[in-house]
Design a protein around this motif. Structure first.
Motif, short mmCIF file in Angstrom:
data_model
loop_
_atom_site.label_atom_id
_atom_site.label_comp_id
_atom_site.label_asym_id
_atom_site.label_seq_id
_atom_site.Cartn_x
_atom_site.Cartn_y
_atom_site.Cartn_z
N VAL A 139 -3.15 4.48 11.43
CA VAL A 139 -1.81 4.72 10.89
C VAL A 139 -1.98 5.38 9.53
CG1 VAL A 139 0.41 3.72 10.28
CG2 VAL A 139 -0.97 2.68 12.10
N ASP A 140 -1.50 6.60 9.42
CA ASP A 140 -1.63 7.37 8.17
C ASP A 140 -0.26 7.49 7.53
OD1 ASP A 140 -3.10 8.83 6.28
OD2 ASP A 140 -2.50 10.73 7.20
N THR A 141 -0.12 7.02 6.29
CA THR A 141 1.17 7.01 5.60
C THR A 141 1.01 7.64 4.22
OG1 THR A 141 1.14 5.00 4.23
CG2 THR A 141 1.29 4.68 6.61
N PRO A 142 2.12 7.99 3.58
CA PRO A 142 2.01 8.50 2.21
C PRO A 142 1.44 7.48 1.23
CG PRO A 142 4.14 9.05 3.17
CD PRO A 142 3.49 8.08 4.10
N ASP A 143 1.43 6.21 1.62
CA ASP A 143 0.97 5.14 0.73
C ASP A 143 -0.39 4.57 1.14
OD1 ASP A 143 3.31 5.00 -1.03
OD2 ASP A 143 4.35 4.38 0.80
N GLY A 144 -1.08 5.23 2.05
CA GLY A 144 -2.40 4.76 2.45
C GLY A 144 -2.59 4.84 3.95
N SER A 145 -3.80 4.52 4.39
CA SER A 145 -4.14 4.61 5.81
C SER A 145 -4.79 3.32 6.28
CB SER A 145 -5.09 5.79 6.05
OG SER A 145 -6.24 5.69 5.22
N VAL A 146 -4.55 2.99 7.56
CA VAL A 146 -5.02 1.73 8.13
C VAL A 146 -5.57 1.98 9.53
CG1 VAL A 146 -4.38 -0.62 8.78
CG2 VAL A 146 -3.22 0.48 6.87
N TRP A 147 -6.71 1.38 9.82
CA TRP A 147 -7.23 1.35 11.18
C TRP A 147 -6.91 -0.01 11.77
CZ3 TRP A 147 -12.89 -0.17 12.39
CH2 TRP A 147 -13.10 -0.20 13.78
N LEU A 148 -6.08 -0.03 12.80
CA LEU A 148 -5.76 -1.23 13.56
C LEU A 148 -6.61 -1.18 14.82
CD1 LEU A 148 -1.89 -0.96 13.13
CD2 LEU A 148 -3.37 -2.59 11.94
N ASP A 171 -8.16 3.49 4.00
CA ASP A 171 -7.99 2.49 2.96
C ASP A 171 -8.29 1.08 3.47
OD1 ASP A 171 -7.02 4.07 0.65
OD2 ASP A 171 -5.43 4.61 2.04
N VAL A 172 -7.84 0.77 4.70
CA VAL A 172 -8.00 -0.60 5.21
C VAL A 172 -8.42 -0.55 6.68
CG1 VAL A 172 -6.89 -2.84 5.55
CG2 VAL A 172 -6.14 -1.37 3.67
N ALA A 173 -9.40 -1.39 7.03
CA ALA A 173 -9.76 -1.63 8.42
C ALA A 173 -9.28 -3.02 8.81
CB ALA A 173 -11.27 -1.52 8.62
N VAL A 174 -8.45 -3.11 9.84
CA VAL A 174 -7.98 -4.38 10.36
C VAL A 174 -8.72 -4.61 11.67
CG1 VAL A 174 -5.98 -5.70 11.16
CG2 VAL A 174 -5.74 -4.08 9.25
N VAL A 175 -9.71 -5.51 11.65
CA VAL A 175 -10.65 -5.60 12.76
C VAL A 175 -10.69 -7.01 13.36
CG1 VAL A 175 -12.11 -3.69 12.01
CG2 VAL A 175 -12.53 -5.98 11.11
N PRO A 176 -10.88 -7.10 14.68
CA PRO A 176 -11.01 -8.41 15.34
C PRO A 176 -12.37 -9.02 15.05
CG PRO A 176 -11.36 -6.67 16.93
CD PRO A 176 -10.99 -5.99 15.64
#
Length: 260
Positions: A139-148, A171-176
């Protein structure tokens, strides 16, 4: 950018003008799986559409990631589903379904783009559902990016995830970091392999999910430390790697400050 962990793999991502919910689970149990802790208040409100979500991201069709009663309750106008899952979800009363193929990007407004990425996981809906693909999402946003990450085993493609962002970084990795039982099967990450995946992705920060939430009914006493230790062990495994871990409690959020 605010990231709230609702337990298991359910993650709420909020940026100005848009609210996304990944792998929603806004109930106290799914079949034979029950929550080890109460449903967080934020999930209770989301189930009542107070406030509503703008889009839902479904990583794959396993029951703990694609909970049909939760999807129907949320009534999100957009549901990004993995390949070969769309027709089945529509037949189950889920509206707004868009299939997102690996490498394909969907623009959701407010400057937000979601790209489906590879997940090393079997995505069949058991016992007799469709054999859909499993995916993760950047997810790429104007306020940062996240890997779900959704649910996945190790894979070398994680090193290329940053190229799905406008800045070329995550910016953030959300990982199991675990699952819902006392042991792990194939296609999953434990705390150490999850830490390696976060480092490989190039993310500057990481949040462990898919742990400490669900257990089989009547088997809690056999779960032992797997309900409490995967998150802290993940943080320990990241020590000295340059990736900053954030071990959230269920219902807790992280306000992300992107590194410029």
């Amino acid at each position: 950018m605010r990231i709230t962990w609702l337990g298991h793999s359910a993650v709420l991502l909020e940026v100005p003008g848009l609210r996304l919910l990944a792998d929603p689970l806004v109930r106290r149990r799914i079949g034979g799986l029950v929550r080890a802790k109460p449903l967080p208040e934020v999930a209770v409100h989301l189930a009542r559409r107070d406030p509503p979500v703008d889009a839902v991201l479904v990583s794959h069709l396993h029951h703990d990631h694609c909970d049909l009663p939760s999807l129907r309750a949320l009534r999100a106008p957009v549901v990004l589903a993995p390949p070969r899952a769309g027709a089945w979800l529509r037949s189950q009363g889920v509206d707004g379904v868009i299939e997102a193929t690996v490498g394909g990007s969907t623009h959701l407004g407010a400057g937000v783009t979601v790209t489906a990425v590879h997940a090393e996981h079997q995505g069949r809906r058991e016992p007799r559902g469709p054999s859909a693909v499993a995916v993760g999402h950047v997810v790429d946003t104007p306020d940062g990016s996240v890997w779900l990450a959704g649910d996945t085993g190790p894979h070398q493609s994680f090193r290329d995830l940053r190229y799905a962002t406008r800045t070329g970084r995550l910016d953030v990795a959300v990982v199991p970091v675990w699952g819902w039982g006392p042991t792990l099967g194939p296609g999953h990450l434990d705390p150490r392999t999850a830490a390696r995946a976060a480092v490989l992705s190039g993310a500057s920060q990481a949040i462990p999910v898919h742990w400490g939430t669900l257990h089989p009914l009547g088997l809690r006493r056999f779960m032992g430390s797997v309900l409490t230790q995967p998150g802290p062990l993940f943080a320990e495994a990241l020590y000295g790697t340059g990736v900053r871990p954030h071990v959230l409690r269920v219902g807790e959020h992280l306000d992300v400050q992107p590194i410029s």
